[in-house]
Design a protein around this motif. Structure first.
Motif, PDB file in Angstrom:
ATOM      1  N   GLU A   1     -18.416 -20.256  -4.605  1.00  0.00           N
ATOM      2  CA  GLU A   1     -17.435 -21.248  -4.047  1.00  0.00           C
ATOM      3  C   GLU A   1     -16.227 -20.692  -3.429  1.00  0.00           C
ATOM      4  N   VAL A   2     -15.739 -21.134  -2.551  1.00  0.00           N
ATOM      5  CA  VAL A   2     -14.610 -20.386  -1.807  1.00  0.00           C
ATOM      6  C   VAL A   2     -13.607 -21.709  -1.558  1.00  0.00           C
ATOM      7  N   ASP A   3     -12.310 -21.414  -1.451  1.00  0.00           N
ATOM      8  CA  ASP A   3     -11.122 -22.566  -0.943  1.00  0.00           C
ATOM      9  C   ASP A   3     -10.550 -22.231   0.095  1.00  0.00           C
ATOM     10  N   ARG A   4     -10.673 -21.273   0.811  1.00  0.00           N
ATOM     11  CA  ARG A   4     -10.011 -20.683   2.158  1.00  0.00           C
ATOM     12  C   ARG A   4     -10.991 -20.070   3.061  1.00  0.00           C
ATOM     13  N   ILE A   5     -10.664 -20.411   4.366  1.00  0.00           N
ATOM     14  CA  ILE A   5     -11.480 -19.948   5.371  1.00  0.00           C
ATOM     15  C   ILE A   5     -11.835 -18.302   5.281  1.00  0.00           C
ATOM     16  N   GLU A   6     -10.755 -17.578   4.929  1.00  0.00           N
ATOM     17  CA  GLU A   6     -10.920 -16.283   4.825  1.00  0.00           C
ATOM     18  C   GLU A   6     -11.643 -15.617   4.054  1.00  0.00           C
ATOM     19  N   GLN A   7     -12.042 -16.414   2.942  1.00  0.00           N
ATOM     20  CA  GLN A   7     -13.263 -15.951   2.073  1.00  0.00           C
ATOM     21  C   GLN A   7     -14.435 -16.126   2.493  1.00  0.00           C
ATOM     22  N   ILE A   8     -14.802 -16.824   3.443  1.00  0.00           N
ATOM     23  CA  ILE A   8     -16.125 -17.145   3.789  1.00  0.00           C
ATOM     24  C   ILE A   8     -16.747 -15.781   4.530  1.00  0.00           C
ATOM     25  N   GLU A   9     -16.305 -15.048   5.058  1.00  0.00           N
ATOM     26  CA  GLU A   9     -17.220 -13.952   5.713  1.00  0.00           C
ATOM     27  C   GLU A   9     -17.625 -12.862   4.788  1.00  0.00           C
ATOM     28  N   PRO A  10     -16.487 -12.435   3.829  1.00  0.00           N
ATOM     29  CA  PRO A  10     -16.902 -11.588   2.645  1.00  0.00           C
ATOM     30  C   PRO A  10     -17.717 -11.975   1.775  1.00  0.00           C
TER      31      PRO A  10
ATOM     32  N   ILE B   1     -20.194 -14.285   2.518  1.00  0.00           N
ATOM     33  CA  ILE B   1     -21.698 -14.219   3.416  1.00  0.00           C
ATOM     34  C   ILE B   1     -22.149 -12.681   3.254  1.00  0.00           C
ATOM     35  N   ALA B   2     -21.255 -11.897   3.655  1.00  0.00           N
ATOM     36  CA  ALA B   2     -21.642 -10.383   3.489  1.00  0.00           C
ATOM     37  C   ALA B   2     -22.141  -9.880   2.288  1.00  0.00           C
ATOM     38  N   GLY B   3     -21.919 -10.813   1.233  1.00  0.00           N
ATOM     39  CA  GLY B   3     -22.478 -10.206  -0.223  1.00  0.00           C
ATOM     40  C   GLY B   3     -23.815 -10.571  -0.292  1.00  0.00           C
ATOM     41  N   GLY B   4     -24.176 -11.712   0.440  1.00  0.00           N
ATOM     42  CA  GLY B   4     -25.576 -11.823   0.433  1.00  0.00           C
ATOM     43  C   GLY B   4     -25.843 -13.001  -0.518  1.00  0.00           C
ATOM     44  N   VAL B   5     -25.260 -14.032  -0.394  1.00  0.00           N
ATOM     45  CA  VAL B   5     -25.361 -15.707  -1.092  1.00  0.00           C
ATOM     46  C   VAL B   5     -26.525 -16.342  -0.699  1.00  0.00           C
ATOM     47  N   ASP B   6     -26.833 -17.149  -1.526  1.00  0.00           N
ATOM     48  CA  ASP B   6     -27.937 -18.189  -1.018  1.00  0.00           C
ATOM     49  C   ASP B   6     -27.165 -19.555  -0.412  1.00  0.00           C
ATOM     50  N   VAL B   7     -26.054 -19.478  -1.365  1.00  0.00           N
ATOM     51  CA  VAL B   7     -25.221 -20.922  -1.160  1.00  0.00           C
ATOM     52  C   VAL B   7     -23.835 -20.533  -1.098  1.00  0.00           C
ATOM     53  N   ILE B   8     -23.045 -21.347  -0.158  1.00  0.00           N
ATOM     54  CA  ILE B   8     -21.730 -20.941  -0.201  1.00  0.00           C
ATOM     55  C   ILE B   8     -21.063 -22.387  -0.355  1.00  0.00           C
ATOM     56  N   MET B   9     -20.160 -22.678  -1.275  1.00  0.00           N
ATOM     57  CA  MET B   9     -19.837 -23.894  -1.248  1.00  0.00           C
ATOM     58  C   MET B   9     -18.048 -23.901  -0.757  1.00  0.00           C
ATOM     59  N   LEU B  10     -17.926 -24.829   0.291  1.00  0.00           N
ATOM     60  CA  LEU B  10     -16.621 -24.806   0.757  1.00  0.00           C
ATOM     61  C   LEU B  10     -15.867 -26.109  -0.211  1.00  0.00           C
ATOM     62  N   ASP B  11     -14.926 -25.667  -1.077  1.00  0.00           N
ATOM     63  CA  ASP B  11     -14.337 -26.519  -2.102  1.00  0.00           C
ATOM     64  C   ASP B  11     -12.991 -27.151  -1.488  1.00  0.00           C
ATOM     65  N   ASN B  12     -12.819 -28.694  -1.336  1.00  0.00           N
ATOM     66  CA  ASN B  12     -11.688 -28.999  -0.732  1.00  0.00           C
ATOM     67  C   ASN B  12     -11.225 -28.673   0.612  1.00  0.00           C
ATOM     68  N   PHE B  13     -12.156 -28.507   1.437  1.00  0.00           N
ATOM     69  CA  PHE B  13     -11.919 -28.066   2.689  1.00  0.00           C
ATOM     70  C   PHE B  13     -11.396 -29.309   3.506  1.00  0.00           C
ATOM     71  N   SER B  14     -10.621 -29.144   4.425  1.00  0.00           N
ATOM     72  CA  SER B  14     -10.365 -30.326   5.401  1.00  0.00           C
ATOM     73  C   SER B  14     -11.471 -30.531   6.259  1.00  0.00           C
ATOM     74  N   LEU B  15     -11.622 -31.337   6.937  1.00  0.00           N
ATOM     75  CA  LEU B  15     -12.862 -32.013   7.743  1.00  0.00           C
ATOM     76  C   LEU B  15     -12.813 -30.786   8.880  1.00  0.00           C
ATOM     77  N   PRO B  16     -11.885 -30.450   9.810  1.00  0.00           N
ATOM     78  CA  PRO B  16     -11.795 -29.514  10.634  1.00  0.00           C
ATOM     79  C   PRO B  16     -12.197 -28.341  10.165  1.00  0.00           C
ATOM     80  N   ASP B  17     -11.775 -27.757   8.752  1.00  0.00           N
ATOM     81  CA  ASP B  17     -12.000 -26.740   8.141  1.00  0.00           C
ATOM     82  C   ASP B  17     -13.582 -26.630   7.791  1.00  0.00           C
TER      83      ASP B  17
END
Length: 292
Positions: free
Chosen positions: A205-214, A216-232
């Motif tokens: 689970e991530v709660d900030r855009i800047e966490q996404i790339e690190p 994904i680079a770790g090799g996850v199956d699922v990434i949860m975008l928690d409490n993101f705005s619609l644009p984010d």
């Protein structure tokens, strides 16, 4: 009529229903014993007072079966079927004392489960055509998870991990510990992955855009975008670019779920499916006949 989900096994139904019956009548139904003749019989119909989606018919039947095996229950619909107000969902016949004793427990379960199925179906209908799946969370009633998760499937939803033992899901508290220890997020995910078998899913689970790339680079199956705005959310989907399943979560309601789905996420999880579903209005219309 939707395809019925797989039936709940009796092993998951009977212990829960037996505990409820024991709680409600630990030494029998005193009222029934003093007011109803021992040889009286009853017939009853489970009638919908409002439109909905059926769930828990086997649980309904179990309440009567475990009270007295002489009671017979015939279902008029299957779990997952939509019904309208006035429809007869099941019929019950048997010894009056047993039917009256089991009535409240049978209704409590069926109203609860059909309420969850009906709310889930509303979420599923709201995202139709987007490709997003609706899933539940672990915010279930303690002891009733298997039944409530079945109800979600009856409404057309899918289930998240059933328990903490099923899959790895690193949330904000896990990531906070890593940060406090000064550990690199990507390296920590790779280390976790190395400890897992090939069939075990890994979600972060991530709660900030800047966490996404690190992540994904770790090799996850699922990434949860928690409490993101619609644009984010839309931006996050673009950043992931198909490298993992994208799940959206956090304050998902029936009013917001359609807009969330249109951002392109793959899965939308909502605790509201189970923790905020109201009991559906179902009634048991009964006739008692004394033996001649």
């Amino acid at each position: 009529m939707m395809t019925s989900p797989p039936a709940l096994p009796t092993a998951q139904i009977d212990p829960v229903v037996a505990a409820a019956l024991a709680e409600d009548a630990p030494w029998g139904d005193l009222t029934g014993q003093v007011f109803l003749p021992v040889d009286a019989t009853a017939s009853a119909q489970l009638v919908a007072r409002e439109d909905g989606v059926a769930s828990g018919l086997a649980v309904f039947a179990a309440a009567f079966r475990l009270t007295d095996r002489a009671v017979r229950v015939t279902s008029g619909v299957a779990d997952g079927d939509r019904f309208a107000a006035g429809d007869v969902l099941a019929t019950v016949t048997g010894p009056a004392r047993a039917v009256v004793q089991a009535e409240r427990i049978a209704l409590n379960f069926t109203q609860r489960l059909s309420g969850i199925a009906t709310l889930t179906q509303a979420f599923v209908d709201a995202v139709e055509g987007t490709g997003a799946a609706i899933t539940d969370t672990r915010k279930t009633t303690p002891g009733l998870r298997a039944l409530e998760r079945h109800a979600v499937r009856c409404g057309g939803g899918v289930n998240h991990r059933f328990s903490l033992s099923d899959a790895v899901m690193a949330k904000d508290n896990h990531l906070a510990v890593l940060q406090q220890q000064g550990l690199d997020l990507t390296a920590a995910i790779r280390r976790a992955r190395a400890q897992l078998g090939h069939t075990t899913s890994l979600e972060v689970e991530v709660d900030r855009i800047e966490q996404i790339e690190p992540v994904i680079a770790g090799g996850v199956d699922v990434i949860m975008l928690d409490n993101f705005s619609l644009p984010d959310l839309a931006r996050g989907v673009d950043l992931v670019a198909g490298r993992a399943i994208v799940e959206a979560s956090g304050t998902v309601t029936l009013e917001t779920v359609s807009d969330i789905a249109r951002t392109g996420v793959d899965v939308i999880s909502s605790g509201a499916l189970t923790h905020s579903a109201r009991h559906l209005d179902l009634g048991l219309d009964m006739t008692v006949t004394a033996a001649v």
